[in-house]
Scaffold this motif. Structure first.
Motif, PDB file in Angstrom:
ATOM      1  N   LEU A  85      42.152  66.222  74.405  1.00  0.00           N
ATOM      2  CA  LEU A  85      40.915  67.003  74.419  1.00  0.00           C
ATOM      3  C   LEU A  85      39.675  66.171  74.114  1.00  0.00           C
ATOM      4  CD1 LEU A  85      42.286  70.180  72.619  1.00  0.00           C
ATOM      5  CD2 LEU A  85      41.330  70.131  74.943  1.00  0.00           C
ATOM      6  N   SER A  86      39.823  65.192  73.238  1.00  0.00           N
ATOM      7  CA  SER A  86      38.677  64.358  72.860  1.00  0.00           C
ATOM      8  C   SER A  86      38.451  63.209  73.828  1.00  0.00           C
ATOM      9  CB  SER A  86      38.896  63.796  71.452  1.00  0.00           C
ATOM     10  OG  SER A  86      39.969  62.858  71.457  1.00  0.00           O
ATOM     11  N   GLY A  87      39.475  62.884  74.625  1.00  0.00           N
ATOM     12  CA  GLY A  87      39.398  61.734  75.517  1.00  0.00           C
ATOM     13  C   GLY A  87      39.767  60.425  74.837  1.00  0.00           C
ATOM     14  N   ASP A  88      40.168  60.500  73.555  1.00  0.00           N
ATOM     15  CA  ASP A  88      40.521  59.298  72.795  1.00  0.00           C
ATOM     16  C   ASP A  88      41.945  58.811  73.065  1.00  0.00           C
ATOM     17  OD1 ASP A  88      38.025  59.373  71.586  1.00  0.00           O
ATOM     18  OD2 ASP A  88      38.759  60.495  69.845  1.00  0.00           O
ATOM     19  N   GLY A  89      42.765  59.642  73.693  1.00  0.00           N
ATOM     20  CA  GLY A  89      44.156  59.281  73.928  1.00  0.00           C
ATOM     21  C   GLY A  89      44.980  59.363  72.647  1.00  0.00           C
ATOM     22  N   HIS A  90      46.240  58.966  72.752  1.00  0.00           N
ATOM     23  CA  HIS A  90      47.139  59.007  71.596  1.00  0.00           C
ATOM     24  C   HIS A  90      48.214  57.941  71.755  1.00  0.00           C
ATOM     25  CE1 HIS A  90      50.670  60.759  73.618  1.00  0.00           C
ATOM     26  NE2 HIS A  90      49.775  61.366  74.398  1.00  0.00           N
ATOM     27  N   SER A  91      48.910  57.673  70.661  1.00  0.00           N
ATOM     28  CA  SER A  91      49.984  56.673  70.701  1.00  0.00           C
ATOM     29  C   SER A  91      51.329  57.276  70.303  1.00  0.00           C
ATOM     30  CB  SER A  91      49.641  55.506  69.769  1.00  0.00           C
ATOM     31  OG  SER A  91      49.499  55.973  68.437  1.00  0.00           O
ATOM     32  N   ILE A  92      51.470  58.584  70.432  1.00  0.00           N
ATOM     33  CA  ILE A  92      52.707  59.268  70.056  1.00  0.00           C
ATOM     34  C   ILE A  92      53.713  59.109  71.207  1.00  0.00           C
ATOM     35  CG2 ILE A  92      53.739  61.482  69.424  1.00  0.00           C
ATOM     36  CD1 ILE A  92      51.798  60.341  67.302  1.00  0.00           C
ATOM     37  N   PRO A  93      54.886  58.521  70.951  1.00  0.00           N
ATOM     38  CA  PRO A  93      55.835  58.273  72.038  1.00  0.00           C
ATOM     39  C   PRO A  93      56.722  59.458  72.413  1.00  0.00           C
ATOM     40  CG  PRO A  93      56.650  57.293  70.020  1.00  0.00           C
ATOM     41  CD  PRO A  93      55.286  57.846  69.715  1.00  0.00           C
ATOM     42  N   SER A  94      56.891  60.426  71.481  1.00  0.00           N
ATOM     43  CA  SER A  94      57.778  61.564  71.768  1.00  0.00           C
ATOM     44  C   SER A  94      57.415  62.733  70.857  1.00  0.00           C
ATOM     45  CB  SER A  94      59.245  61.174  71.554  1.00  0.00           C
ATOM     46  OG  SER A  94      59.480  60.914  70.187  1.00  0.00           O
ATOM     47  N   LEU A  95      57.867  63.911  71.249  1.00  0.00           N
ATOM     48  CA  LEU A  95      57.557  65.119  70.480  1.00  0.00           C
ATOM     49  C   LEU A  95      58.282  65.179  69.147  1.00  0.00           C
ATOM     50  CD1 LEU A  95      57.531  67.725  73.382  1.00  0.00           C
ATOM     51  CD2 LEU A  95      55.563  66.637  72.247  1.00  0.00           C
ATOM     52  N   ASP A  96      59.341  64.393  68.981  1.00  0.00           N
ATOM     53  CA  ASP A  96      60.062  64.372  67.706  1.00  0.00           C
ATOM     54  C   ASP A  96      59.757  63.101  66.908  1.00  0.00           C
ATOM     55  OD1 ASP A  96      61.412  62.574  69.304  1.00  0.00           O
ATOM     56  OD2 ASP A  96      63.396  63.413  68.902  1.00  0.00           O
ATOM     57  N   TYR A  97      58.668  62.441  67.244  1.00  0.00           N
ATOM     58  CA  TYR A  97      58.261  61.219  66.564  1.00  0.00           C
ATOM     59  C   TYR A  97      57.916  61.506  65.102  1.00  0.00           C
ATOM     60  CZ  TYR A  97      55.552  57.025  65.501  1.00  0.00           C
ATOM     61  OH  TYR A  97      55.075  55.879  64.943  1.00  0.00           O
ATOM     62  N   GLU A  98      58.464  60.709  64.213  1.00  0.00           N
ATOM     63  CA  GLU A  98      58.163  60.853  62.787  1.00  0.00           C
ATOM     64  C   GLU A  98      56.923  60.017  62.479  1.00  0.00           C
ATOM     65  OE1 GLU A  98      60.383  60.664  58.459  1.00  0.00           O
ATOM     66  OE2 GLU A  98      61.238  59.534  60.120  1.00  0.00           O
ATOM     67  N   VAL A  99      55.790  60.681  62.373  1.00  0.00           N
ATOM     68  CA  VAL A  99      54.514  60.015  62.150  1.00  0.00           C
ATOM     69  C   VAL A  99      54.463  59.403  60.752  1.00  0.00           C
ATOM     70  CG1 VAL A  99      52.000  60.320  62.116  1.00  0.00           C
ATOM     71  CG2 VAL A  99      53.382  61.640  63.729  1.00  0.00           C
ATOM     72  N   CYS A 100      54.936  60.147  59.767  1.00  0.00           N
ATOM     73  CA  CYS A 100      54.891  59.716  58.370  1.00  0.00           C
ATOM     74  C   CYS A 100      56.274  59.876  57.740  1.00  0.00           C
ATOM     75  CB  CYS A 100      53.887  60.548  57.586  1.00  0.00           C
ATOM     76  SG  CYS A 100      52.187  60.392  58.177  1.00  0.00           S
ATOM     77  N   PRO A 101      56.731  58.877  56.979  1.00  0.00           N
ATOM     78  CA  PRO A 101      58.086  58.921  56.442  1.00  0.00           C
ATOM     79  C   PRO A 101      58.255  59.745  55.168  1.00  0.00           C
ATOM     80  CG  PRO A 101      57.055  56.859  55.842  1.00  0.00           C
ATOM     81  CD  PRO A 101      56.084  57.593  56.733  1.00  0.00           C
ATOM     82  N   ASP A 102      57.147  60.119  54.531  1.00  0.00           N
ATOM     83  CA  ASP A 102      57.260  60.832  53.255  1.00  0.00           C
ATOM     84  C   ASP A 102      56.184  61.913  53.143  1.00  0.00           C
ATOM     85  OD1 ASP A 102      54.779  59.677  51.918  1.00  0.00           O
ATOM     86  OD2 ASP A 102      55.903  57.849  52.366  1.00  0.00           O
TER      87      ASP A 102
END
Length: 165
Positions: free
Chosen positions: A60-77
């Protein structure tokens, strides 16, 4: 009257804060415990919401993203996830505010889906999806919390304090 997408953005931020406050009361074992759900723990369900926000807000912002998959764990804790959630909620309200101010909810959004296919969707439908998706997965976390000693919070829009809306 405040535009509906701004109300929904503020409600989402409020509901996320309530949910994270409740999750802060969980023992680590309960927070990470594998349970039967779309994502196998409270932690992974909350990560999914953060990942999908980064995807959609990047589009939406046009900034793009670096998420590789819908189940990607962005943060471990939990602490890092909570901090990231707060920053993403600030971004959410900012992006929605800009879209509304620019009159873009009726515009078309071209993007590439997670499976690599070009897509086009109206911005108002993307925003509707974003807020419904949040409510859906917050409901799952609510259900998972009800299987613990921590009482799940009331998250319905009817409980959201809506001064001036």
């Amino acid at each position: 009257m405040e535009p509906k997408f701004l109300v929904l953005a503020r409600w989402t931020v409020w509901a996320n804060r309530c949910l994270y406050d409740a999750c802060a009361g969980l023992a680590q074992e309960e927070y990470y415990k594998r349970r039967s759900s779309a994502f196998p723990s409270i932690h992974l369900t909350l990560n999914h919401l953060l990942a999908t926000d980064r995807i959609w807000l990047g589009r939406l912002s046009g900034d793009g993203h670096s998420i590789p998959s819908l189940d990607y764990e962005v943060c471990p804790d939990f602490p890092s996830l909570r901090l990231a959630r707060g920053k993403e909620d600030d971004r959410l309200t900012g992006v929605v505010q800009r879209l509304v101010e620019e009159g873009r909810p009726s515009a078309m959004l071209d993007y590439i889906s997670m499976d690599g296919r070009p897509q086009t969707m109206r911005v108002d439908l993307v925003l509707s999806h974003l807020f419904l998706h949040h409510a859906h997965h917050r409901g799952q976390v609510h259900c998972l919390l009800s299987q613990t000693d921590v009482a799940p919070p009331s998250l319905d829009l009817t409980y959201f304090p809506r001064e001036g809306t």
